[in-house]
Write a protein that holds these residues in place. Structure first.
Motif, PDB file in Angstrom:
ATOM      1  N   GLN A  80       0.706  -1.079   0.006  1.00 46.64           N
ATOM      2  CA  GLN A  80      -0.008   0.030   0.039  1.00 46.64           C
ATOM      3  C   GLN A  80       0.907   1.348   0.097  1.00 46.64           C
ATOM      4  OE1 GLN A  80      -2.474   0.156   3.371  1.00 46.64           O
ATOM      5  NE2 GLN A  80      -3.469   1.949   2.724  1.00 46.64           N
ATOM      6  N   ALA A  81       1.916   1.138   0.709  1.00 48.63           N
ATOM      7  CA  ALA A  81       2.847   2.389   0.828  1.00 48.63           C
ATOM      8  C   ALA A  81       4.144   1.844   0.594  1.00 48.63           C
ATOM      9  CB  ALA A  81       2.658   3.024   2.181  1.00 48.63           C
ATOM     10  N   SER A  82       5.152   2.753   0.585  1.00 48.14           N
ATOM     11  CA  SER A  82       6.668   2.457   0.154  1.00 48.14           C
ATOM     12  C   SER A  82       7.332   3.128   1.178  1.00 48.14           C
ATOM     13  CB  SER A  82       6.982   2.908  -1.090  1.00 48.14           C
ATOM     14  OG  SER A  82       8.665   2.866  -1.391  1.00 48.14           O
ATOM     15  N   ARG A  83       8.696   2.547   1.610  1.00 47.44           N
ATOM     16  CA  ARG A  83       9.507   3.217   2.588  1.00 47.44           C
ATOM     17  C   ARG A  83      10.781   3.050   1.932  1.00 47.44           C
ATOM     18  NH1 ARG A  83       6.985  -1.262   5.305  1.00 47.44           N
ATOM     19  NH2 ARG A  83       8.760  -2.619   4.886  1.00 47.44           N
ATOM     20  N   LEU A  84      10.954   3.409   0.628  1.00 55.89           N
ATOM     21  CA  LEU A  84      12.229   3.382   0.158  1.00 55.89           C
ATOM     22  C   LEU A  84      12.800   4.687   0.443  1.00 55.89           C
ATOM     23  CD1 LEU A  84      13.884   1.799  -1.958  1.00 55.89           C
ATOM     24  CD2 LEU A  84      12.822   3.222  -3.796  1.00 55.89           C
ATOM     25  N   ASP A  85      14.058   4.708   0.967  1.00 50.38           N
ATOM     26  CA  ASP A  85      15.084   5.670   1.531  1.00 50.38           C
ATOM     27  C   ASP A  85      16.077   6.114   0.281  1.00 50.38           C
ATOM     28  OD1 ASP A  85      13.867   6.903   3.633  1.00 50.38           O
ATOM     29  OD2 ASP A  85      14.684   5.927   5.119  1.00 50.38           O
ATOM     30  N   PHE A  86      16.311   5.311  -0.661  1.00 47.69           N
ATOM     31  CA  PHE A  86      17.290   5.775  -1.367  1.00 47.69           C
ATOM     32  C   PHE A  86      16.865   6.217  -2.768  1.00 47.69           C
ATOM     33  CE2 PHE A  86      18.774   3.006   1.816  1.00 47.69           C
ATOM     34  CZ  PHE A  86      20.250   3.317   1.759  1.00 47.69           C
ATOM     35  N   GLY A  87      17.657   7.306  -3.321  1.00 49.48           N
ATOM     36  CA  GLY A  87      17.202   7.829  -4.789  1.00 49.48           C
ATOM     37  C   GLY A  87      17.168   7.044  -5.963  1.00 49.48           C
ATOM     38  N   PHE A  88      16.347   6.040  -5.908  1.00 49.57           N
ATOM     39  CA  PHE A  88      16.145   5.387  -7.223  1.00 49.57           C
ATOM     40  C   PHE A  88      15.265   6.165  -8.036  1.00 49.57           C
ATOM     41  CE2 PHE A  88      17.104   1.459  -4.988  1.00 49.57           C
ATOM     42  CZ  PHE A  88      18.180   0.865  -5.753  1.00 49.57           C
TER      43      PHE A  88
ATOM     44  N   MET B   1      16.501  12.553 -13.712  1.00 52.88           N
ATOM     45  CA  MET B   1      17.915  12.488 -12.812  1.00 52.88           C
ATOM     46  C   MET B   1      18.894  11.927 -13.809  1.00 52.88           C
ATOM     47  SD  MET B   1      16.273  10.629  -9.499  1.00 52.88           S
ATOM     48  CE  MET B   1      17.800  10.865  -8.342  1.00 52.88           C
ATOM     49  N   THR B   2      20.019  12.696 -13.543  1.00 55.65           N
ATOM     50  CA  THR B   2      21.197  12.060 -14.650  1.00 55.65           C
ATOM     51  C   THR B   2      21.999  11.148 -13.701  1.00 55.65           C
ATOM     52  OG1 THR B   2      22.225  14.113 -14.112  1.00 55.65           O
ATOM     53  CG2 THR B   2      21.311  14.024 -16.084  1.00 55.65           C
ATOM     54  N   ARG B   3      22.613  10.370 -14.518  1.00 54.37           N
ATOM     55  CA  ARG B   3      23.373   9.245 -13.606  1.00 54.37           C
ATOM     56  C   ARG B   3      24.812   9.162 -14.667  1.00 54.37           C
ATOM     57  NH1 ARG B   3      20.294   8.626  -9.657  1.00 54.37           N
ATOM     58  NH2 ARG B   3      18.849   6.824  -9.544  1.00 54.37           N
ATOM     59  N   LEU B   4      25.849   9.465 -13.930  1.00 53.10           N
ATOM     60  CA  LEU B   4      27.291   8.771 -14.699  1.00 53.10           C
ATOM     61  C   LEU B   4      27.170   7.571 -15.127  1.00 53.10           C
ATOM     62  CD1 LEU B   4      29.621  11.163 -12.707  1.00 53.10           C
ATOM     63  CD2 LEU B   4      28.539  11.725 -14.679  1.00 53.10           C
ATOM     64  N   PRO B   5      27.568   7.047 -16.005  1.00 52.74           N
ATOM     65  CA  PRO B   5      27.640   5.694 -16.469  1.00 52.74           C
ATOM     66  C   PRO B   5      28.782   5.066 -15.550  1.00 52.74           C
ATOM     67  CG  PRO B   5      28.411   7.019 -18.229  1.00 52.74           C
ATOM     68  CD  PRO B   5      28.028   8.133 -17.049  1.00 52.74           C
ATOM     69  N   LEU B   6      28.771   3.790 -15.548  1.00 55.22           N
ATOM     70  CA  LEU B   6      29.561   2.968 -14.724  1.00 55.22           C
ATOM     71  C   LEU B   6      31.109   2.742 -15.265  1.00 55.22           C
ATOM     72  CD1 LEU B   6      30.213   0.872 -12.540  1.00 55.22           C
ATOM     73  CD2 LEU B   6      29.244  -1.009 -13.852  1.00 55.22           C
ATOM     74  N   LEU B   7      31.118   2.359 -16.554  1.00 54.20           N
ATOM     75  CA  LEU B   7      32.438   2.044 -16.930  1.00 54.20           C
ATOM     76  C   LEU B   7      33.469   3.447 -17.004  1.00 54.20           C
ATOM     77  CD1 LEU B   7      34.048  -0.320 -17.967  1.00 54.20           C
ATOM     78  CD2 LEU B   7      33.320   0.205 -20.229  1.00 54.20           C
ATOM     79  N   ARG B 277      26.451   7.553  -4.576  1.00 56.00           N
ATOM     80  CA  ARG B 277      25.100   7.420  -5.019  1.00 56.00           C
ATOM     81  C   ARG B 277      24.446   8.656  -5.471  1.00 56.00           C
ATOM     82  NH1 ARG B 277      24.641   5.595   0.405  1.00 56.00           N
ATOM     83  NH2 ARG B 277      24.388   3.285   0.541  1.00 56.00           N
ATOM     84  N   SER B 278      25.192   9.926  -5.126  1.00 58.46           N
ATOM     85  CA  SER B 278      24.484  11.025  -5.546  1.00 58.46           C
ATOM     86  C   SER B 278      24.762  11.077  -7.056  1.00 58.46           C
ATOM     87  CB  SER B 278      24.826  12.289  -4.915  1.00 58.46           C
ATOM     88  OG  SER B 278      26.234  12.411  -4.961  1.00 58.46           O
ATOM     89  N   LEU B 279      26.026  10.628  -7.538  1.00 57.43           N
ATOM     90  CA  LEU B 279      26.556  10.811  -9.004  1.00 57.43           C
ATOM     91  C   LEU B 279      26.279   9.669  -9.932  1.00 57.43           C
ATOM     92  CD1 LEU B 279      30.632  11.851  -8.231  1.00 57.43           C
ATOM     93  CD2 LEU B 279      28.348  13.289  -9.054  1.00 57.43           C
ATOM     94  N   ASN B 280      26.214   8.349  -8.971  1.00 58.10           N
ATOM     95  CA  ASN B 280      25.827   6.913 -10.070  1.00 58.10           C
ATOM     96  C   ASN B 280      24.767   6.345  -9.654  1.00 58.10           C
ATOM     97  OD1 ASN B 280      28.875   7.596  -9.555  1.00 58.10           O
ATOM     98  ND2 ASN B 280      28.652   6.667 -11.683  1.00 58.10           N
ATOM     99  N   GLY B 281      24.053   6.768  -8.745  1.00 59.44           N
ATOM    100  CA  GLY B 281      22.635   6.347  -8.465  1.00 59.44           C
ATOM    101  C   GLY B 281      22.905   5.058  -7.233  1.00 59.44           C
ATOM    102  N   PRO B 282      21.795   4.598  -6.712  1.00 59.92           N
ATOM    103  CA  PRO B 282      21.992   3.710  -5.410  1.00 59.92           C
ATOM    104  C   PRO B 282      22.118   2.178  -5.811  1.00 59.92           C
ATOM    105  CG  PRO B 282      19.667   4.399  -5.667  1.00 59.92           C
ATOM    106  CD  PRO B 282      20.484   4.857  -6.935  1.00 59.92           C
TER     107      PRO B 282
END
Lengths: 251, 340
Positions: A80-88, B1-7, B277-282
């Motif tokens: 029902q709700a999400s608890r994701l804390d990371f910037g996906f 959101m922009t992501r820097l690529p891995l390689l 994380r802020s540059l390449n994502g989590p």
């Protein structure tokens, strides 16, 4: 496709007892009842989250006997709700649905696009999931669940916990009619906890009414949700009307 | 959101790590001519005898600075990866082995081993004791911080304070009864230093760092799923209990060994994963290798800095990382305090 036999569970002081309950492929099965009736407990039970007595069989095999990855490909749960804390991003969250699947990144990208289009949330793909509204998050989570079920060899089962609780009116109906489409066209089994009885009347083809941890009735919503039943179980004297198109609604 | 690529990110970071290694081989209390030092490295790599450094000067580069440089790379990579994994495990971007007390716990194990075991056995008793103590602390803190919706940041940080206080008092007690030579070792231990680098420590760190990196990478997809929540991960087919058990053991192993090799070096595990994380994502499949590279780079730079700022003396590298990391942590807290 999903059969419960003499199932009993005790969860946080609450006891749920079902002698026999089942749902079939192609059915949109609504779980109804007032707060505390046992809807969410039943949904958790179906998701395999609670230890219990009796048997729960999916496609004839006990839930606990399924290989976890194989089960994940056939049974998805939309929270029902999400608890994701990371910037996906939203698209990355949807892609997490591919965890139990064997897809390469190109296939995942294609499937993410397809499911997000189906749930009408493509425009959110690159946005940060954490910053989405509650309704948008629900749609993204639904897309994730659909991706998870995309490689099922047998009919998949989708469990939904109040899937429209944070949607606006238009989105509620768009979402539910898409879910109903999955049942009708692709034969998905859907079990959904619904609070809005009119949603059950309009979209579900079968409804189970729960009361104090027991099954109080099961029928097609049109037959089940009479004004007497609504009065008895929700303490509300409703008026039931029929639209020109033949749809019933409770006022 | 922009992501820097891995390689490309990995290539840039890899190149920077190599430059950092070079800087670390050239920097130190004994100032050697840069040209000849570089030639000595070229000689060693490709054969030849073009460098005009004396034998004892060559020894400084190859017997003191090389192990130290390699240890900085390995410990930095391990700490950053352990930080990233711990944040995934706790589903909380602020979990860091230093802040939540695992490093202090591991330090207690190390200090007890230094005090009670004979010097000849310390190369294996210290890592084992610090791993065991770090593991016990990880399990304790994890259990304490569990609430119905996941892990509570508040309890996590408070548990960290409690464990660190207990660890501090135990270390204080042992320091109080220790003789003068051991006292200096113990104090330096708590501040973190790479000065004690030797081939044994480097080999030990190399083995553990490789095992950790491979296992973490193997679990990266499952860790991503775990970020959604434990139930959600279970519904995605992950065996959550075995995942958590394995990761807690591995993190305790990494932190325990890092502490055994170089004392308590804080904030690498917090700062590095946050920046990546802020540059390449989590996504852990890219976060973990990039964090390893960036962690190696950060610790290399911090160590070079610690050797050059008050020449000919040295600062403990843990002080440098804390000076860089603590303000960073405060900024993170300020950014996120509304959410609690």
């Amino acid at each position: 496709m999903l059969v419960l036999e003499r199932v009993g569970v005790s969860h946080g002081g609450f006891v749920l007892q079902l002698d026999s309950w089942q749902t079939a492929s192609g059915q949109f099965h609504a779980l109804l009842g007032r707060n505390g009736a046992g809807k969410s407990t039943l949904l958790k039970l179906l998701a395999g989250e609670l230890s219990h007595r009796g048997h729960i069989r999916l496609h004839g095999v006990d839930l606990s006997d399924w290989h976890p990855l194989e089960r994940a490909r056939h049974l998805a749960v939309m929270p029902q709700a999400s608890r994701l804390d990371f910037g996906f991003t939203a698209a990355e969250v949807v892609a997490l649905g591919a965890t139990p699947l064997s897809l390469n990144w190109r296939q995942i990208r294609r499937e993410v696009q397809r499911t997000m289009e189906f749930v009408q949330c493509s425009e959110l793909a690159d946005q940060s999931f954490v910053q989405l509204s509650g309704g948008e998050k629900q749609r993204v989570q639904l897309a994730r669940c659909l991706l998870q079920l995309s490689q099922a060899e047998q009919t998949p089962l989708l469990l939904l916990d109040e899937p429209t609780s944070a949607q606006d009116l238009g989105q509620q109906h768009a979402l539910l009619s898409r879910i109903r489409g999955l049942c009708r066209q692709s034969g998905y089994g859907v079990v959904a906890v619904l609070h809005d009885l009119n949603h059950a009347l309009r979209y579900a083809n079968i409804a189970s009414l729960l009361d104090a941890g027991r099954l109080a009735g099961q029928a097609c919503p049109f037959e089940l949700l009479t004004t007497d039943i609504v009065e008895r179980y929700w303490n509300y004297s409703a008026e039931r009307v029929l639209s020109a198109g033949g749809n019933a609604a409770l006022l | 959101m922009t992501r820097l690529p891995l390689l490309p990110s990995a290539l840039v970071l890899g190149a920077l790590v190599l430059l950092g290694c070079l800087a670390s081989m050239l920097a130190g209390a004994l100032s050697l001519p840069m040209g000849d030092s570089l030639l000595s490295i070229v000689d060693k790599l490709f054969g030849g005898s073009t460098s005009r450094l004396a034998l004892h000067e060559q020894a400084v580069i190859w017997e003191l600075r090389l192990p130290r440089t390699l240890l900085a790379v390995l410990v930095g990579a391990m700490l950053a990866q352990c930080g990233a994994v711990m944040q995934g495990l706790f589903r909380n971007p602020l979990a860091d082995p230093g802040i939540i007390g695992v490093s202090s716990g591991a330090a207690v194990g190390a200090v007890l081993a230094i005090y009670f075991s004979p010097v000849s056995a310390s190369w294996w008793t210290v890592p084992i004791a610090s791993f065991a103590a770090g593991f016990a602390c990880s399990v304790l803190i994890y259990r304490l911080a569990q609430v119905s919706t996941g892990t509570s940041v508040l309890v996590l940080l408070l548990a960290g304070i409690a464990v660190s206080a207990l660890a501090g008092s135990l270390i204080g007690l042992i320091s109080y009864i220790a003789d003068d030579s051991r006292l200096r070792d113990l104090v330096l231990w708590q501040m973190g230093s790479l000065a004690a680098a030797d081939p044994t420590r480097v080999w030990l760190a190399l083995v553990v760092a490789v095992v950790l990196a491979l296992r973490f990478q193997n679990r990266a997809v499952a860790l991503n799923a775990l970020l959604l929540g434990e139930s959600e991960a279970r519904h995605l087919g992950i065996d959550v209990e075995s995942l958590k058990r394995e990761l807690i053991v591995l993190v305790a192993l990494g932190v325990g060994l890092a502490v055994a090799c170089s004392g308590v070096i804080g904030f690498v595990g917090l700062v590095v994963p946050h920046i990546i994380r802020s540059l390449n994502g989590p996504d852990h499949t890219s976060l973990l290798p990039l964090a390893a590279l960036a962690g190696a780079l950060l610790l290399l730079l911090a160590d070079v800095l610690s050797r050059v700022v008050i020449q000919p003396a040295e600062l403990p590298v843990g002080l440098v990382t804390a000076l860089l990391g603590a303000p960073f942590f405060i900024v993170l807290l300020l950014q996120q305090k509304e959410r609690w």
